[in-house]
Write a protein that holds these residues in place. Structure first.
Motif, mmCIF file in Angstrom:
data_model
loop_
_atom_site.group_PDB
_atom_site.id
_atom_site.type_symbol
_atom_site.label_atom_id
_atom_site.label_comp_id
_atom_site.label_asym_id
_atom_site.label_seq_id
_atom_site.Cartn_x
_atom_site.Cartn_y
_atom_site.Cartn_z
ATOM 1 N N GLY A 119 0.315 6.260 -4.748
ATOM 2 C CA GLY A 119 -0.930 5.616 -5.134
ATOM 3 C C GLY A 119 -1.274 5.856 -6.588
ATOM 4 N N GLU A 120 -0.236 6.159 -7.400
ATOM 5 C CA GLU A 120 -0.431 6.507 -8.820
ATOM 6 C C GLU A 120 -1.409 7.668 -8.989
ATOM 7 O OE1 GLU A 120 -0.856 2.926 -8.144
ATOM 8 O OE2 GLU A 120 1.311 2.778 -8.362
ATOM 9 N N TYR A 121 -1.452 8.555 -7.986
ATOM 10 C CA TYR A 121 -2.329 9.716 -8.065
ATOM 11 C C TYR A 121 -1.506 10.957 -8.382
ATOM 12 C CZ TYR A 121 -5.620 13.368 -6.693
ATOM 13 O OH TYR A 121 -6.429 14.468 -6.699
ATOM 14 N N PRO A 122 -1.892 11.782 -9.358
ATOM 15 C CA PRO A 122 -3.118 11.672 -10.159
ATOM 16 C C PRO A 122 -2.922 10.998 -11.512
ATOM 17 C CG PRO A 122 -2.168 13.817 -10.484
ATOM 18 C CD PRO A 122 -1.233 13.098 -9.562
ATOM 19 N N GLN A 123 -1.670 10.574 -11.860
ATOM 20 C CA GLN A 123 -1.442 10.095 -13.220
ATOM 21 C C GLN A 123 -2.285 8.874 -13.561
ATOM 22 O OE1 GLN A 123 0.746 10.362 -10.700
ATOM 23 N NE2 GLN A 123 2.528 9.022 -10.955
ATOM 24 N N SER B 79 0.843 -1.189 0.000
ATOM 25 C CA SER B 79 0.000 0.000 0.000
ATOM 26 C C SER B 79 0.882 1.245 0.000
ATOM 27 C CB SER B 79 -0.911 0.007 1.229
ATOM 28 O OG SER B 79 -1.783 -1.102 1.218
ATOM 29 N N PHE B 80 0.448 2.293 -0.711
ATOM 30 C CA PHE B 80 1.304 3.468 -0.846
ATOM 31 C C PHE B 80 1.554 4.137 0.495
ATOM 32 C CE2 PHE B 80 -2.750 5.627 -0.745
ATOM 33 C CZ PHE B 80 -2.471 6.862 -0.186
ATOM 34 N N TRP B 81 0.572 4.107 1.401
ATOM 35 C CA TRP B 81 0.734 4.792 2.682
ATOM 36 C C TRP B 81 1.745 4.100 3.590
ATOM 37 C CZ3 TRP B 81 -1.077 1.089 6.025
ATOM 38 C CH2 TRP B 81 -2.069 0.221 5.563
ATOM 39 N N ALA B 82 2.118 2.865 3.260
ATOM 40 C CA ALA B 82 3.141 2.180 4.049
ATOM 41 C C ALA B 82 4.544 2.605 3.657
ATOM 42 C CB ALA B 82 2.992 0.666 3.889
ATOM 43 N N ASP B 83 4.687 3.436 2.624
ATOM 44 C CA ASP B 83 6.001 3.862 2.138
ATOM 45 C C ASP B 83 6.425 5.210 2.704
ATOM 46 O OD1 ASP B 83 5.960 1.569 0.679
ATOM 47 O OD2 ASP B 83 5.700 2.519 -1.275
ATOM 48 N N HIS B 84 5.701 5.725 3.694
ATOM 49 C CA HIS B 84 6.015 7.036 4.260
ATOM 50 C C HIS B 84 5.996 6.979 5.777
ATOM 51 C CE1 HIS B 84 5.503 8.788 0.255
ATOM 52 N NE2 HIS B 84 4.354 8.140 0.169
ATOM 53 N N LEU B 85 6.697 7.917 6.396
ATOM 54 C CA LEU B 85 6.682 8.085 7.845
ATOM 55 C C LEU B 85 5.841 9.303 8.206
ATOM 56 C CD1 LEU B 85 10.448 7.490 8.738
ATOM 57 C CD2 LEU B 85 8.583 5.836 8.806
ATOM 58 N N THR B 86 5.203 9.248 9.340
ATOM 59 C CA THR B 86 4.421 10.387 9.812
ATOM 60 C C THR B 86 4.334 10.334 11.327
ATOM 61 O OG1 THR B 86 2.317 11.580 9.645
ATOM 62 C CG2 THR B 86 2.229 9.172 9.617
ATOM 63 N N TRP C 147 6.026 1.598 -24.461
ATOM 64 C CA TRP C 147 4.602 1.879 -24.372
ATOM 65 C C TRP C 147 3.885 1.031 -23.308
ATOM 66 C CZ3 TRP C 147 1.985 2.975 -29.737
ATOM 67 C CH2 TRP C 147 2.658 4.034 -30.371
ATOM 68 N N LEU C 148 4.605 0.514 -22.332
ATOM 69 C CA LEU C 148 3.966 -0.266 -21.275
ATOM 70 C C LEU C 148 4.392 0.300 -19.927
ATOM 71 C CD1 LEU C 148 2.052 -2.719 -21.120
ATOM 72 C CD2 LEU C 148 4.060 -4.125 -20.655
ATOM 73 N N ASP C 149 3.412 0.775 -19.174
ATOM 74 C CA ASP C 149 3.728 1.377 -17.880
ATOM 75 C C ASP C 149 4.254 0.309 -16.917
ATOM 76 O OD1 ASP C 149 2.957 4.210 -16.440
ATOM 77 O OD2 ASP C 149 3.012 2.547 -15.012
ATOM 78 N N PRO C 150 5.318 0.598 -16.158
ATOM 79 C CA PRO C 150 5.897 -0.419 -15.274
ATOM 80 C C PRO C 150 5.189 -0.552 -13.929
ATOM 81 C CG PRO C 150 7.236 1.567 -15.231
ATOM 82 C CD PRO C 150 6.154 1.808 -16.252
ATOM 83 N N TYR C 151 4.242 0.338 -13.619
ATOM 84 C CA TYR C 151 3.610 0.300 -12.303
ATOM 85 C C TYR C 151 2.087 0.205 -12.352
ATOM 86 C CZ TYR C 151 8.007 1.432 -10.003
ATOM 87 O OH TYR C 151 9.292 1.384 -9.526
ATOM 88 N N ASN D 88 10.497 7.748 -5.900
ATOM 89 C CA ASN D 88 9.245 7.009 -6.099
ATOM 90 C C ASN D 88 8.104 7.983 -6.379
ATOM 91 O OD1 ASN D 88 7.079 5.260 -6.078
ATOM 92 N ND2 ASN D 88 7.874 4.043 -4.382
ATOM 93 N N PHE D 89 7.831 8.216 -7.651
ATOM 94 C CA PHE D 89 6.704 9.041 -8.072
ATOM 95 C C PHE D 89 5.466 8.190 -8.340
ATOM 96 C CE2 PHE D 89 10.286 11.737 -9.080
ATOM 97 C CZ PHE D 89 9.839 13.020 -8.794
#
Length: 1016
Positions: A834-838, A668-675, A775-779, A828-829
């Motif tokens: 969370g692939e937001y907003p792309q 999950s994307f939120w597990a990749d950050h500290l707060t 032409w293939l997204d890796p994520y 890590n973009f």
């Protein structure tokens, strides 16, 4: 009656039901009533002293004791007591709310008799009636300590006047050596008796010594029955909620119902201002009223129990039009049916498919005029010819037919013995689905935010006879309505209808089975689109080994005919090799057959899945019956570790359609950050603390398991130095079944608290991926197939791997201040955002695919306008976050924070968007609180990018305010301005660890909401 007048009437009717606001101003009760209660208490104490004296002087004969009792209006702990009590139909009981954590008569009773009102010998508990409730009867009871020589529970009951001694009743407890002959009402199936049902079990009971038993013939009939009857009573319990809400917009418009949870989603809605959408500020107003009544009953000595949930709210009212077959400009035929509900005067957005050519037409929400849907003209199709032209669909006006459906839950439990139970549920939520605990989780595996696969309907395939050459569109399990249909609390409203069985023939054997069918809000009750079923068997062969079996079935129907079948079955086992180490294994196989209504296009496939894990824990207690997440230290300060080394493989054609693995395979994307966000909102009255990171650890980190993949993984969690040092390590390598590398993930997280004032955190991440393909997204993947989507901005041969190094600390400067900070160095973009907003800039096109000499229509998802975003190899950047916590007093909390993030596409899904913020909560009393937040954030305007292809860096201001009051009788009143923090975890669509931080908007919304809510 005019609709607005009706809504106005409903609102204030519910508001009147919801509670007594004037009582709040009196701080629970008026002083005059308090004085009356104290006078009554004093009088009762005098009466008790008088009876103590009479006890010493009176003769030991029954006649003399009876005469002594009859001369005094209040009872005492004497050998024989005749209660001065009015019949239940004429006596009104009034109870005072006890102070928080005050002991109650229930707490003093024996654990085996939760509703027994007699305290243990030697204890003294006095029940004082509620002054605030003297104006109306109450079923609530509460107690506070009193200094009375013998154990006594004193209850004052007053139909009209508190001073009338004739309405005082006493429960006296005899010394321990004197056995009681009073009947005890036991709870049945966990349901508590209500005052209306307690007459038969005599809550106002006297306990006499065995040498002088009470004479039932001298008592009123309803008391005599309670002393002679030994049969447990029937139980009937009613709980629920009454909620009234109104909203006032900045333009002066009042509304009583506008709610749609899907508006909180950060998807295509943030890119549009059509219909209900408001670009980046799209949100759910959550304005609605509700009356919910939940009835639980248990009869026939707990053999049968029933549950019924009747709810009247906007989602109880649905509407739909008749299905129309409409011809398009190019001669295609399209079936059109509108769906609506009472939460807003709009229909649901949907995709319409042509039955001849297979074209698709996107139909957005349409505003209704009463029950009429206006005509829609010029709706373009998805196909285009060589000249760039598309088909056109013109839809005539339609009429909606309304339906009222208040039943949310209804079931009957039949439990002839403690070992066997059957539940028949004509209507239930998704929590009645059977989620199996086998290692592969063949049923119920999903992300925390996703709908259960048991709610999916079957969408049949279609033969496109008008296409050249003719094509076929495959059927699929459709979760569109299951995911979309939620109330504003996030509760999913697609129902399940079915039967479940829970059997434990022996202490070592358990059998669970469920079969059901989903029903959408718009589906006729007799219609069946799919039937899921699952069985789980587990046999323990001692405390060191078990064997288990799991079987699932999922059938889909097309106009009542079987059209889809998926069956999966597996056998698993667990064995304790040595204390503290367990080996868990499973083998599963599946078989699928789809589109059976079209024999020429029927798909048949199957495959196998394998799992093996070696698990270890320093606390080996009951390991055989737990999974990895169930291993916990006995105390938080204990030195502890747990570890899991596992390997798993799923064939490409293996499928268990009652589980989804595409999301759970990744972190999950939120597990990749500290707060270190402290959440000042949690201090508000009536607000529960947000769930901790530990609560979501099963969902934070993926396991890599999915169809067509093989994974080797190792995960370890540790607790050292009396709980001061905690660590988490996770490493896994995933390969495709053809041997090519899918990804390699590594993680190390540390938390160290050398003192109570100082805490540090560290996080190290690596996600290594193979070189990109053109032409293939890796994520970014398709949520249905799990395959990576097209992205023309991707160049082949680039390295898309990402790395993150992050550290942070929090230090308590003084008793009233603390400071925290986080630094993150990352490239890590993608997955960390969370692939937001792309990921929202997506669409799809149809193309032909050839399989076994047949032509199929295939949808190909793709991303657009991706050249504005960073592409592989991704550049590194630094993110800085800081916060200052201030506590001027115990009642006042302030938090100031900031984030600096060079990624200007970072959005309001967490606290990583560049911003400056301040929030404060002030709670002068436990019954009233104030909360306010202001945030100034900056970033790219995603709407300008989509609409004008312009990158504009701009600022946003967002202010919100709330006043929250907790009134007597479980009434809560909330006055809100703007859009503040999500109030429970169900309403958080992005980051569960920031439940009281995340908001759906970045700009102030001029909306005032008044909410009155009562629980009963």
């Amino acid at each position: 009656m005019d609709r607005k007048v009706f809504k106005f009437f409903v609102f204030f009717s519910l508001a009147a039901l919801a509670g007594s606001i004037p009582a709040f101003a009196q701080d629970d009760d008026s002083q005059q009533v308090l004085n009356q209660i104290h006078d009554l208490e004093s009088k009762m104490r005098d009466d008790i002293n008088t009876l103590d004296q009479l006890k010493k002087e009176a003769s030991q004969t029954d006649a003399e004791i009876q005469n002594a009792v009859n001369t005094v209006p209040a009872a005492t702990p004497s050998p024989i007591v005749e209660e001065a009590i009015q019949p239940p139909q004429t006596t009104e009981t009034v109870s005072a709310t006890a102070p928080e954590n005050a002991p109650t008569s229930t707490e003093s009773a024996s654990p085996t008799s939760p509703i027994e009102s007699t305290p243990p010998t030697g204890s003294t508990t006095e029940s004082i009636k509620a002054p605030a409730a003297l104006a109306q009867p109450s079923n609530d009871s509460a107690t506070e300590p009193a200094s009375v020589p013998q154990a006594a529970v004193v209850s004052a009951t007053a139909p009209e006047a508190v001073s009338a001694p004739a309405v005082v009743s006493t429960t006296a407890t005899a010394p321990a050596a004197e056995p009681s002959n009073s009947a005890t009402a036991e709870p049945i199936n966990g349901f508590e008796t209500t005052p209306g049902n307690q007459a038969a079990s005599s809550t106002n009971q006297a306990t006499a010594p065995s040498a002088a038993p009470a004479n039932a013939s001298q008592l009123p009939a309803y008391q005599a029955a309670s002393l002679t009857s030994t049969k447990p009573p029937n139980i009937f319990k009613v709980t629920g909620e009454a909620r009234a809400e109104m909203g006032l917009y900045g333009n002066g418009t009042w509304t009583f119902d506008r709610a749609n949870f899907d508006l909180n989603e950060r998807n295509y809605r943030v890119l549009s201002n059509a219909a209900l959408n408001n670009n980046i500020n799209t949100y759910d107003p959550a304005i609605y009223s509700r009356l919910k009544v939940v009835m639980d009953a248990s009869v026939a000595s707990a053999v049968v129990s029933m549950h019924l949930n009747l709810t009247v709210d906007p989602w109880s009212f649905t509407s739909k039009s008749n299905t129309q077959l409409i011809h398009t400009l190019w001669g295609d035929d399209v079936r059109v049916q509108y769906l609506g509900w009472g939460s807003e005067p709009y229909t649901l957005a949907t995709v319409l498919n042509g039955v001849k050519y297979g074209d698709a037409f996107l139909l957005n929400e349409i505003k209704s005029h009463g029950s009429t849907i206006p005509a829609v003209n010029g709706l373009p199709g998805n196909f285009s010819n060589q000249f760039g032209q598309t088909d056109i669909l013109n839809i005539p006006a339609a009429e909606l037919t309304s339906t009222f459906q208040p039943v949310r839950e209804a079931w009957v439990d039949i439990k002839p013995t403690d070992q066997y139970s059957i539940r028949i549920f004509p209507m239930a939520y998704q929590d009645q689905a059977l989620n199996t605990d086998d290692p592969l989780k063949l049923s119920g595996n999903r992300e925390w935010w996703d709908a259960s696969p048991w709610l999916n309907s079957w969408q049949p395939g279609n033969f496109n006879s008008g296409a050249t050459p003719p094509t076929f569109t495959k059927g699929y399990w459709d979760d569109t309505l299951a995911f979309f249909t939620r109330d504003s609390d996030g509760l999913r409203l697609t129902a399940l209808r079915g039967v479940s069985v829970d059997a434990s023939p022996t202490d070592e054997t358990s059998i669970k089975a469920t079969i059901a069918s989903p029903k959408t809000l718009w589906q006729d009750y007799g219609d069946i689109t799919s039937v899921p079923a699952a069985v789980r068997l587990k046999q323990f062969l001692g405390d060191w080994i078990y064997v288990g079996g799991t079987a699932t079935a999922h059938q889909g129907y097309n106009d009542g005919h079987l059209d889809a079948e998926n069956y999966a079955g597996g056998g698993d086992a667990g064995i304790i090799l040595i204390p503290g180490f367990k080996l868990a294994t499973e083998f599963a196989t599946s078989r699928s057959m789809y589109d059976e209504s079209f024999p020429a296009y029927t798909s048949k496939f199957g495959g196998n899945a394998y799992y093996a894990a070696l698990e270890g824990s320093s606390n080996p207690e009951d390991m055989i019956s737990k999974d990895y997440f169930g291993y916990q230290p006995i105390e938080k300060s204990d030195t502890f570790y747990k570890t899991k080394l596992y390997v798993a493989r799923m064939d490409t054609d293996f499928e268990s359609s009652l589980s989804t693995y595409h999301q759970t395979r990744d972190d999950s994307f939120w597990a990749d950050h500290l707060t270190f966000y402290p959440s000042e909102y949690r201090y508000m009255p009536g607000i529960s603390p947000p769930q901790s990171e530990a609560d979501f650890s099963p969902f934070a980190i993926g396991d890599g398991i999915d169809y067509g993949r093989t994974v080797f993984g190792w995960r370890t969690e540790t607790n050292w130095l009396n709980g001061k040092l905690q660590g988490l390590e996770d490493v896994r390598q995933v390969t495709n079944n053809d041997g090519s590398l899918a990804d390699t993930d590594g993680r190390l997280g540390l938390t160290y608290s050398p003192t109570e004032k100082f805490t540090t955190k560290g996080l190290f991440l690596i996600e290594s991926l193979p070189k990109t393909r053109t032409w293939l997204d890796p994520y970014i993947t398709d949520g249905v197939t799990g395959q990576y989507v097209q992205n023309v901005a991707i160049q082949g041969g680039q390295d898309p791997s990402v790395h993150t190094v992050s550290g942070g600390a929090r230090y308590q400067l003084t008793d009233w201040s603390a400071i925290n900070g986080v630094w993150e160095y990352t490239n890590n973009f993608q997955s960390a955002t969370g692939e937001y907003p792309q990921g929202d800039l997506n669409s799809s096109f149809l193309t032909n695919a050839f399989q076994s000499g047949k032509v199929y229509d295939t949808s190909v998802p793709f991303l657009y306008d991706q050249g504005y975003f960073d592409q592989p190899p991704y550049s590194y950047h630094n993110i800085f976050k800081g916060g200052l916590e201030l506590t001027p007093s115990e009642k006042w909390h302030v938090y100031l924070d900031f984030t600096r993030n060079p990624n200007k596409f970072a959005g309001n899904i967490d606290d990583n968007m560049t911003h400056y913020g301040i929030e404060t909560s002030y709670v002068p009393t436990p019954k009233i609180g104030f909360f306010a937040r202001y945030v100034y954030s900056t970033g790219y305007d995603i709407n300008r990018l989509v609409n004008d292809n312009v990158l504009q860096d701009r600022g946003y201001s967002n202010f919100s305010f709330e006043m929250r009051m907790v009134l007597p009788k479980d009434v809560t009143v909330s006055l809100q301005y703007g859009v503040g923090p999500a109030y429970n975890i169900q309403t958080v669509t992005s980051n569960p660890t920031l439940a009281y931080y995340s908001t759906a908007v970045v700009q102030t919304q001029h909306l005032v909401r008044l909410i009155i809510d009562k629980k009963f």
